[in-house]
Design a protein around this motif. Sequence first.
Motif, mmCIF file in Angstrom:
data_model
loop_
_atom_site.group_PDB
_atom_site.id
_atom_site.type_symbol
_atom_site.label_atom_id
_atom_site.label_comp_id
_atom_site.label_asym_id
_atom_site.label_seq_id
_atom_site.Cartn_x
_atom_site.Cartn_y
_atom_site.Cartn_z
ATOM 1 N N ILE A 229 49.180 6.723 6.253
ATOM 2 C CA ILE A 229 49.659 5.446 6.786
ATOM 3 C C ILE A 229 51.094 5.570 7.290
ATOM 4 C CG2 ILE A 229 50.247 3.071 6.135
ATOM 5 C CD1 ILE A 229 47.818 3.185 4.197
ATOM 6 N N ALA A 230 51.929 6.295 6.541
ATOM 7 C CA ALA A 230 53.329 6.455 6.947
ATOM 8 C C ALA A 230 53.432 7.143 8.301
ATOM 9 C CB ALA A 230 54.086 7.261 5.884
ATOM 10 N N ILE A 231 52.599 8.179 8.534
ATOM 11 C CA ILE A 231 52.626 8.871 9.823
ATOM 12 C C ILE A 231 52.067 7.977 10.915
ATOM 13 C CG2 ILE A 231 51.735 10.859 11.093
ATOM 14 C CD1 ILE A 231 51.700 12.395 8.414
ATOM 15 N N ALA A 232 50.978 7.305 10.629
ATOM 16 C CA ALA A 232 50.368 6.424 11.629
ATOM 17 C C ALA A 232 51.311 5.303 12.054
ATOM 18 C CB ALA A 232 49.065 5.841 11.083
ATOM 19 N N TYR B 259 47.274 -0.315 2.252
ATOM 20 C CA TYR B 259 48.048 -1.068 3.248
ATOM 21 C C TYR B 259 48.589 -2.352 2.615
ATOM 22 C CZ TYR B 259 47.962 0.913 8.002
ATOM 23 O OH TYR B 259 48.213 1.640 9.126
ATOM 24 N N GLY B 260 47.704 -3.078 1.908
ATOM 25 C CA GLY B 260 48.122 -4.335 1.295
ATOM 26 C C GLY B 260 49.172 -4.152 0.237
ATOM 27 N N ALA B 261 49.011 -3.139 -0.623
ATOM 28 C CA ALA B 261 49.976 -2.903 -1.698
ATOM 29 C C ALA B 261 51.326 -2.462 -1.155
ATOM 30 C CB ALA B 261 49.423 -1.847 -2.657
ATOM 31 N N ILE C 48 46.800 0.978 13.089
ATOM 32 C CA ILE C 48 45.639 1.596 12.444
ATOM 33 C C ILE C 48 44.795 2.386 13.435
ATOM 34 C CG2 ILE C 48 45.482 -0.034 10.534
ATOM 35 C CD1 ILE C 48 43.352 -1.535 12.080
ATOM 36 N N GLY C 49 45.031 2.161 14.730
ATOM 37 C CA GLY C 49 44.350 2.966 15.742
ATOM 38 C C GLY C 49 44.767 4.427 15.706
ATOM 39 N N ASN C 50 45.865 4.717 15.005
ATOM 40 C CA ASN C 50 46.322 6.105 14.862
ATOM 41 C C ASN C 50 45.601 6.845 13.737
ATOM 42 O OD1 ASN C 50 48.150 6.220 16.959
ATOM 43 N ND2 ASN C 50 49.908 5.585 15.710
ATOM 44 N N ILE C 51 44.746 6.161 12.999
ATOM 45 C CA ILE C 51 44.071 6.785 11.852
ATOM 46 C C ILE C 51 42.586 6.942 12.148
ATOM 47 C CG2 ILE C 51 43.482 6.569 9.405
ATOM 48 C CD1 ILE C 51 46.014 4.909 9.034
ATOM 49 N N ASP C 52 42.114 8.179 12.060
ATOM 50 C CA ASP C 52 40.679 8.469 12.091
ATOM 51 C C ASP C 52 40.280 9.007 10.728
ATOM 52 O OD1 ASP C 52 40.461 7.710 14.719
ATOM 53 O OD2 ASP C 52 40.452 9.747 15.531
ATOM 54 N N ILE C 53 39.155 8.547 10.211
ATOM 55 C CA ILE C 53 38.657 9.004 8.911
ATOM 56 C C ILE C 53 37.337 9.727 9.138
ATOM 57 C CG2 ILE C 53 37.984 8.330 6.584
ATOM 58 C CD1 ILE C 53 39.644 5.762 6.991
ATOM 59 N N TRP C 54 37.264 10.968 8.687
ATOM 60 C CA TRP C 54 36.033 11.754 8.812
ATOM 61 C C TRP C 54 35.392 11.799 7.434
ATOM 62 C CZ3 TRP C 54 35.614 17.634 10.391
ATOM 63 C CH2 TRP C 54 34.314 17.879 10.840
ATOM 64 N N ASN C 55 34.359 10.985 7.225
ATOM 65 C CA ASN C 55 33.708 10.867 5.923
ATOM 66 C C ASN C 55 32.631 11.937 5.773
ATOM 67 O OD1 ASN C 55 35.021 8.418 4.804
ATOM 68 N ND2 ASN C 55 34.147 7.453 6.614
#
Length: 746
Positions: A387-390, A425-427, A435-442
């Motif tokens: 999150i910090a990088i995004a 994010y909330g905490a 958040i468009g900078n984050i991709d999650i590969w599950n």
Amino acid sequence: MTETKLNLTELLDYVDPAMLSYQEWVDVGMALKQEGYTASDWDAWSQQDSGRYHPGETWKKWETFNGTGNPVTGATITQMAKEHGWTPGVNSHELDWNDTIDKDDLRIIDNNWLEGREIEPPKDWDPAKEITTYLSTLFDSTDYVGYVMQSYYNEENKRYLPKKGNYDRTAGELIQLLNQVKDGDIGSVLGDYSKEGGAWIRFNPLDGKGIKNDDVTEYKYALVESDSVDLEHQNAILHELELPIACLVYSGHKSIHAIVKIEADDYDEYRKRVDYLYDVCKRNGFSIDIQNRNPSRLSRMPGIVRGDTKQFLMATNIGKTNWAEWHEWIEGVNDDLPDPEPLTDTWDNMPELAPPLIEGILRQGHKMLLAGPSKAGKSFALIELTIAIAEGREWLIWPCAQGKVLYVNLELDRASALHRFKDVYGALGYPPNSIGNIDIWNLRGKSVPMDKLAPKLIRRAQKKDYIAVIIDPIYKVLTGDENSADQMAYFTNQFDKVATEMGCAVIYCHHHSKGSQGGKKSMDRASGSGVFARDPDALMDLVELDLSDELMKQQLDRAICNTYLKEIKQFNPKYVSDEISQDDQLSRSVMEGHAKNAIPLDKRPEVEAAIKDVKDAVRNYTGWRIDGTLREFPKFPAINIWFKYPVHQVDKDGVLKDSEPDGEQQPWQKNFTKKKTPAERKEERKKALDTAYEALGLEDTVTVDDLAEYMGISDKTVKRRIKEHGGFAIDGGTIYKKKTGKPTSQ
């Protein structure tokens, strides 16, 4: 047959059924049927395994393949072919789920400039000497030798094929008898043979009971043979490759048989080494007959006349001395490393350093390892970093460059991973602006070893412009023994490939070894080989702090005060500005009194629920110290942080500075305390009861249940301590001080 990209029957030319387990053989049949091939295709290929092939078995088995919800497909055969030497054509297809990163190019021969090497027949033809030299070179005197003198003509193949032959005599027996023959009459020892067919011999020792792979006692040698390269070029390539050849035999026809030293400890290692050997040969223009992989395979026997030509021994013990020496030489020739460069070339024109990704910690394109025990919240820390990088914010105390991040989730199910990101994010209190900078590969349930994951990751990410890839956790993709330096070096090299190919940082986490960590250096805490600690450009290490009861009580009081303040602001904001001072906000009992005065009775249950929640949360607080070992930046002073689920918070107030890491105390400090007198223990209990009553009392009544919950003891113990104290009394479960009288109701 359905349309497919590749002809699977051609790929099966690279796969010897004799080298497969029963299940692998069945998988081939299932894949062929799934892709629309026939039972005849499977049966024709299966016949290559003469030791296990039974006519009609493939047809019966074929009828049982009725399909499943997770069918075996042609990709299985494609992968088998790759593992046995097949290389896809250049630009034939993109990397897919079953691809692995290719090894360094093993080509060392330029066939455009290779000159053929003439084959010289023996000047003095001595069949018995040819065979005894062959036997003494390959076998110990007690080794059983398999050989075939009898052959038959196969109408379908239009050639002579060997019969079963002999396998119950030792090399010593044969040599002794052959040394006694006269006029080259080897038939008196080995039996007569047909000149049309020639004769054969097995190059690995047997157990004297049979001729199958299971009857091989030592995996010493492998056969290298090609029918598609002209003889002089075969001879030249075999010499140029410096193969550790024990015996080089001319077959009397289209090929040279090289008996190569493999020196494998077991069948599994034999397969791997033969695969490597064949791959090297193939890459250097020597098309291998892949059916020769079998360790019990027959080769041409020297000292034999075949038609009008001789099968003879061309050389013994040529090339490198052994497998290890040859393997090291091949790898060294093809290391593809850059040449050394003089410093004078760059002294006045230094290349630019990669920009920082995490200020003072890690550069873009480099690698970072986060190490710690299981309860350190490493996954949450990596999500915080993502999150910090995004968002281009700080991670703990370090500013981060902003850009796209790929978070490779190997452990959580998809829903849990997505909720966890939203919770963090909330905490953190961050709006989701980027958040468009984050991709999650599950990849839970679909993870593969890192050497196979790397190319898949590269293929999916090469157009995404990620500045960081975060892999969590690595034990899911770990290959090899984590305590083996060479195996872990190979494993961590995959991170280099990802970083190099994608031009981004690679960040991953690993667990601590078992036992206390406080007395160790940061780079010695990660489990397994020291390669883990020494490979990354930045190692960030978490070690837990021992927290005193007093410190935790302070945290609880502060959290409760903040909760009361928050609740009062919600229900009676004017009261905060009019009645609550800065000092009041630091006293739990005072804030509790303000809450009772300011919050309506019907809202009190909500406040009580909030207080209960914060008490539960504080009980789970843990303290941590982050230390680091950095390659590109100066070492930073260790920082202290709280893990307050679900995020980590820097200890800006310094309350953790005097806490010691777990295990750092000496045994005598942790386990030995001066024994207290009964009077001292009684005084401690009285003070604890006074403190608890003061904290809970103020203007409201205090019950036995209240004291029991606050002090963490039972109701029965509370009553016993009140009696021991002497200054309190109980009336119907309500406690009051004797000198002040009974409390009045509000």
